[in-house]
Structures are given as C-alpha cells and as structure tokens.
Design a protein around this motif. Structure first.
Motif, mmCIF file in Angstrom:
data_model
loop_
_atom_site.group_PDB
_atom_site.id
_atom_site.type_symbol
_atom_site.label_atom_id
_atom_site.label_comp_id
_atom_site.label_asym_id
_atom_site.label_seq_id
_atom_site.Cartn_x
_atom_site.Cartn_y
_atom_site.Cartn_z
ATOM 1 N N THR A 278 0.830 -1.211 0.000
ATOM 2 C CA THR A 278 0.000 0.000 0.000
ATOM 3 C C THR A 278 0.859 1.254 0.000
ATOM 4 O OG1 THR A 278 -0.168 -0.126 2.426
ATOM 5 C CG2 THR A 278 -1.916 -1.152 1.133
ATOM 6 N N TYR A 279 2.022 1.181 0.620
ATOM 7 C CA TYR A 279 2.961 2.305 0.594
ATOM 8 C C TYR A 279 3.402 2.592 -0.842
ATOM 9 C CZ TYR A 279 7.335 4.874 1.561
ATOM 10 O OH TYR A 279 8.345 5.795 1.585
ATOM 11 N N ILE A 280 3.741 1.542 -1.579
ATOM 12 C CA ILE A 280 4.145 1.704 -2.978
ATOM 13 C C ILE A 280 2.968 2.206 -3.817
ATOM 14 C CG2 ILE A 280 4.917 0.438 -5.024
ATOM 15 C CD1 ILE A 280 6.449 -1.426 -3.119
ATOM 16 N N TYR A 281 1.801 1.634 -3.587
ATOM 17 C CA TYR A 281 0.615 2.028 -4.358
ATOM 18 C C TYR A 281 0.303 3.510 -4.153
ATOM 19 C CZ TYR A 281 -4.294 2.183 -5.792
ATOM 20 O OH TYR A 281 -5.478 2.519 -6.383
ATOM 21 N N ARG A 282 0.483 3.973 -2.929
ATOM 22 C CA ARG A 282 0.148 5.368 -2.635
ATOM 23 C C ARG A 282 1.026 6.325 -3.425
ATOM 24 N NH1 ARG A 282 0.053 4.733 2.284
ATOM 25 N NH2 ARG A 282 2.131 5.402 2.916
ATOM 26 N N TYR A 283 2.298 6.029 -3.574
ATOM 27 C CA TYR A 283 3.189 6.922 -4.310
ATOM 28 C C TYR A 283 3.041 6.766 -5.818
ATOM 29 C CZ TYR A 283 5.704 8.572 -0.216
ATOM 30 O OH TYR A 283 6.031 9.184 0.971
ATOM 31 N N ALA A 284 2.571 5.615 -6.273
ATOM 32 C CA ALA A 284 2.476 5.392 -7.719
ATOM 33 C C ALA A 284 1.116 5.757 -8.295
ATOM 34 C CB ALA A 284 2.792 3.933 -8.034
ATOM 35 N N PHE A 285 0.035 5.525 -7.526
ATOM 36 C CA PHE A 285 -1.301 5.650 -8.121
ATOM 37 C C PHE A 285 -2.267 6.511 -7.313
ATOM 38 C CE2 PHE A 285 0.323 1.400 -9.288
ATOM 39 C CZ PHE A 285 0.402 1.576 -10.657
ATOM 40 N N ASP A 286 -1.841 7.043 -6.182
ATOM 41 C CA ASP A 286 -2.768 7.828 -5.361
ATOM 42 C C ASP A 286 -3.191 9.085 -6.115
ATOM 43 O OD1 ASP A 286 -4.231 9.130 -3.436
ATOM 44 O OD2 ASP A 286 -2.815 8.722 -1.819
ATOM 45 N N PRO A 287 -4.511 9.261 -6.373
ATOM 46 C CA PRO A 287 -4.954 10.442 -7.138
ATOM 47 C C PRO A 287 -4.814 11.744 -6.366
ATOM 48 C CG PRO A 287 -6.845 9.195 -6.338
ATOM 49 C CD PRO A 287 -5.623 8.374 -6.032
ATOM 50 N N TYR A 288 -4.594 11.669 -5.054
ATOM 51 C CA TYR A 288 -4.488 12.889 -4.262
ATOM 52 C C TYR A 288 -3.093 13.503 -4.321
ATOM 53 C CZ TYR A 288 -8.939 11.305 -2.393
ATOM 54 O OH TYR A 288 -10.235 10.875 -2.268
ATOM 55 N N LEU A 289 -2.121 12.758 -4.879
ATOM 56 C CA LEU A 289 -0.795 13.338 -5.072
ATOM 57 C C LEU A 289 -0.809 14.277 -6.277
ATOM 58 C CD1 LEU A 289 1.592 10.279 -4.528
ATOM 59 C CD2 LEU A 289 1.212 12.187 -2.988
ATOM 60 N N ASN A 290 -0.112 15.383 -6.156
ATOM 61 C CA ASN A 290 -0.049 16.320 -7.273
ATOM 62 C C ASN A 290 0.646 15.690 -8.476
ATOM 63 O OD1 ASN A 290 -1.310 18.375 -5.835
ATOM 64 N ND2 ASN A 290 0.626 19.050 -4.911
ATOM 65 N N ALA A 291 1.692 14.913 -8.220
ATOM 66 C CA ALA A 291 2.422 14.225 -9.285
ATOM 67 C C ALA A 291 2.869 12.872 -8.761
ATOM 68 C CB ALA A 291 3.621 15.054 -9.733
ATOM 69 N N PRO A 292 2.404 11.790 -9.370
ATOM 70 C CA PRO A 292 2.836 10.463 -8.918
ATOM 71 C C PRO A 292 4.353 10.318 -9.015
ATOM 72 C CG PRO A 292 0.983 10.294 -10.427
ATOM 73 C CD PRO A 292 1.457 11.712 -10.484
ATOM 74 N N ARG A 293 4.909 9.538 -8.105
ATOM 75 C CA ARG A 293 6.360 9.316 -8.071
ATOM 76 C C ARG A 293 6.624 7.850 -8.405
ATOM 77 N NH1 ARG A 293 9.252 11.452 -2.894
ATOM 78 N NH2 ARG A 293 11.006 11.038 -4.322
ATOM 79 N N TYR A 294 6.530 7.531 -9.691
ATOM 80 C CA TYR A 294 6.732 6.151 -10.120
ATOM 81 C C TYR A 294 8.151 5.689 -9.848
ATOM 82 C CZ TYR A 294 2.215 5.640 -12.446
ATOM 83 O OH TYR A 294 0.884 5.518 -12.701
ATOM 84 N N GLY A 295 9.125 6.537 -10.056
ATOM 85 C CA GLY A 295 10.507 6.149 -9.821
ATOM 86 C C GLY A 295 10.753 5.804 -8.364
ATOM 87 N N PHE A 296 10.239 6.629 -7.466
ATOM 88 C CA PHE A 296 10.395 6.361 -6.036
ATOM 89 C C PHE A 296 9.643 5.094 -5.643
ATOM 90 C CE2 PHE A 296 8.901 6.829 -1.660
ATOM 91 C CZ PHE A 296 10.111 7.015 -0.994
ATOM 92 N N ALA A 297 8.442 4.892 -6.196
ATOM 93 C CA ALA A 297 7.676 3.682 -5.898
ATOM 94 C C ALA A 297 8.417 2.437 -6.388
ATOM 95 C CB ALA A 297 6.295 3.771 -6.543
ATOM 96 N N CYS A 298 9.039 2.527 -7.564
ATOM 97 C CA CYS A 298 9.824 1.389 -8.066
ATOM 98 C C CYS A 298 11.004 1.102 -7.153
ATOM 99 C CB CYS A 298 10.307 1.670 -9.482
ATOM 100 S SG CYS A 298 9.016 1.656 -10.746
ATOM 101 N N ALA A 299 11.650 2.130 -6.665
ATOM 102 C CA ALA A 299 12.774 1.934 -5.761
ATOM 103 C C ALA A 299 12.322 1.267 -4.468
ATOM 104 C CB ALA A 299 13.446 3.276 -5.459
ATOM 105 N N ALA A 300 11.162 1.675 -3.951
ATOM 106 C CA ALA A 300 10.637 1.036 -2.742
ATOM 107 C C ALA A 300 10.330 -0.434 -2.998
ATOM 108 C CB ALA A 300 9.377 1.771 -2.268
ATOM 109 N N GLY A 301 9.783 -0.741 -4.166
ATOM 110 C CA GLY A 301 9.506 -2.136 -4.498
ATOM 111 C C GLY A 301 10.770 -2.962 -4.620
#
Length: 328
Positions: A278-301
C-alpha cells in the motif's frame, strides 16, 4: 577414412566419434525441432505472458527506480541512487515493512499451528462429514480477497454492522466497538487475513499427513502408543520436512496482503495498517498526489524485494538442515 584417437585422463587412447556419426547427429537436430514443434507452440503463450507480465515489469522497475519519473512520457531525469537513499531513510517505509513482517509472523505462529490441528482432526477416518468441513474451510481461499475485505468492513462497521449488533444484543459489550480504528485496525485485518489464508495452509498440512505410512501407525498401535504419543513420535517427525516447505510458502504468501488491506482500510487510519504494497501504491497511483512518483515507488519495491529475498535466503540453510534431519 579412420578416426583419430584421443587421449583420456587415464592415458589410454579413445577413438574419436566417426565423422559420419557426427554429421548424422547434426542432421537429426532440425528433425528433432520439427518433431517437438507443437510442444513449443503450446508453451509459447505461457512464455509470452511470463515475459510481458512478470519478467519485463521486474526489469522495468529496476530501470525506472533510477529516475525521478511521474509515469508520463519518457523517463529522462536520472537521479541515480537518490530514490533508494530516500526509501532507506523513510520512517513510513520501515513502519509499513514492520507491518508486513507482522502479517508473516502471525501467519507462521498462529495460522500454521491452527491449520495443523485442524488437518489432524480432518484427516481422521472416523470423522463423519470431513470432506464437507474441508470444503467449508477452503471456501475463503477461492473467494475474491477484495470482496472479503469489503464485506468485513461492512460487517464491522460500528454504525449498524452485523458484528457490533450481535455483540450488543447478547450483552458482551455496552457500546459498539470501532474495529477499524487506529488502535484495533491492524489486529482486525490480521485476523481476517488468517481466516482467509487458513484453508490453503490446511490443504498443505493435509497433503503432508497423507505421506505418513499406515504401517507406522499400526506399529505404534501394537507398541501400545496412545494418540498423543503417536502424534509426537510418528506423525510430526515424518511431516517435519514438508513442514519446512509449508513454512516458506506461508512466509512468502503473507508478506504481501495488499488486496485485503486496500479493501478494508486503504492502509489507514493514519497509516496504522500500512504495508509495503500500500505504501508503494500510494506513491504510484494515489490520485491525491499532485504528481505520482513512479521512480520512487519502483525503488521502494526493489528494496522490499531484495530484503525479502535476503530474509528467505537466510532461512534456507537452517531450514535445509531441519529438512535433512527430518527426512532421515
């Protein structure tokens, strides 16, 4: 034409393969490929799906983890290991990792022993209707996890939920309990996760119990062993090697309860039930973020995958020794 002899390590000469035989073997290779062509045709869809949905996402997640990328357009903003450093310094990440580890710990310490006791009872031939009981215990496994999460969230609702209505009607509690509050949400979701995965662990143990030879039970009965002694000295030592495999499977299965947590609490309240997924999902797909952080989410994964791999590898030698000890 004669073949040239070759020397073997012992010093004796060994005749080389005749050129005609080598040529015939080379000619047979295309024929062998044609013979098994349909095998490769039937394997091709599985291989394509594996490459497209397993291998490529793994490789891509490693690659994108080195970029500050929002998922739109090409990834061009190279940041190196900055994402990994931020993940390792993130307290919310380690909090989510701790919750994920707790899910595995509860599954190993609670789900596995209970499933073993249930398997021993359901393996008895004197129990009537045991196949029905097995079916009922296995039904949650084949039920969609997201549906289970939504149903339990409704049932545990303090305002009109079935569970609270039942508890207040029989007088066990004076006021409704907020099961999904910050204080109770994590143990509540863990209990549902144990109930959901209980059936598959039960099947594992039932399969292990089928490997115990009847001759051993008959010999123990002749020696005058009671049920507890038979369990301790016959059943458990025989199924111990398979129990090692069940332990690894249970550990891997319970480290990622994303769908259940997302359906019941979405990682809340106040990140109390947050797991790494859910931590990764929040940074990659959370609509409430101004800009998703796919790179950071990939690093967390990637960090989570490496840590899980290391934890599994560290268990390997110990569990292998236990497996060999039990299989003797």
């Amino acid at each position: 034409m004669t073949s040239t002899p070759t020397l073997v390590p012992g010093g004796a000469a060994e005749p080389a393969a005749p050129p005609r035989r080598v040529a015939a073997a080379r000619r047979r290779r295309p024929g062998r490929l044609r013979r098994y062509a349909w095998h490769y045709v039937f394997l091709a869809p599985m291989l394509l799906l594996f490459v497209a949905f397993t291998l490529w996402p793994m490789v891509a997640s490693w690659w994108y983890s080195f970029f500050d990328w929002d998922g739109v357009g090409p990834a061009t903003d190279w940041v190196g290991f900055s994402n990994f450093a931020e993940v390792l310094q993130s307290r919310p990440f380690w909090h989510a990792f701790g919750n994920s580890f707790l899910f595995s710990l509860v599954a190993i310490c609670v789900e596995m022993p209970l499933a073993l006791l249930a398997a021993i009872l359901l393996n008895s031939r004197r129990l009537r209707g045991r196949n029905l009981y097995r079916l009922l215990l296995f039904l949650p496994v084949v039920t969609t996890t997201a549906v289970i999460g939504i149903v339990f969230a409704i049932m545990l609702d303090p305002a009109g939920g079935f569970v609270n209505d039942l508890l207040t009607s029989v007088g066990l509690v004076d006021s409704p309990i907020t099961f999904l509050s910050e204080s109770y949400a994590l143990p509540t979701v863990m209990a549902v996760d144990v109930w959901k995965g209980f059936g598959i662990t039960l099947v594992y143990w039932l399969a292990a119990l089928q490997t115990v030879p009847d001759d051993l039970y008959e010999a123990a009965k002749i020696d005058g062993a009671n049920g507890r002694q038979t369990l301790r000295h016959v059943t458990l030592p025989v199924i111990a090697p398979i129990g090692v495999v069940i332990l690894l499977l249970t550990f891997q299965k319970s480290m990622n309860p994303f769908d259940l947590v997302q359906a019941m609490t979405e990682g809340g309240p106040n990140h109390a039930t947050d797991v790494v997924a859910t931590y990764i999902y929040r940074y990659a797909f959370d609509p409430y973020l101004n800009a998703p952080r796919y790179g950071f989410a990939c690093a967390a994964g990637v960090v989570f995958g490496v840590i899980t791999l290391v934890m599994t590898a560290l268990q390997g030698p110990l569990l292998r020794r236990q497996y060999l000890k039990g299989s003797r």
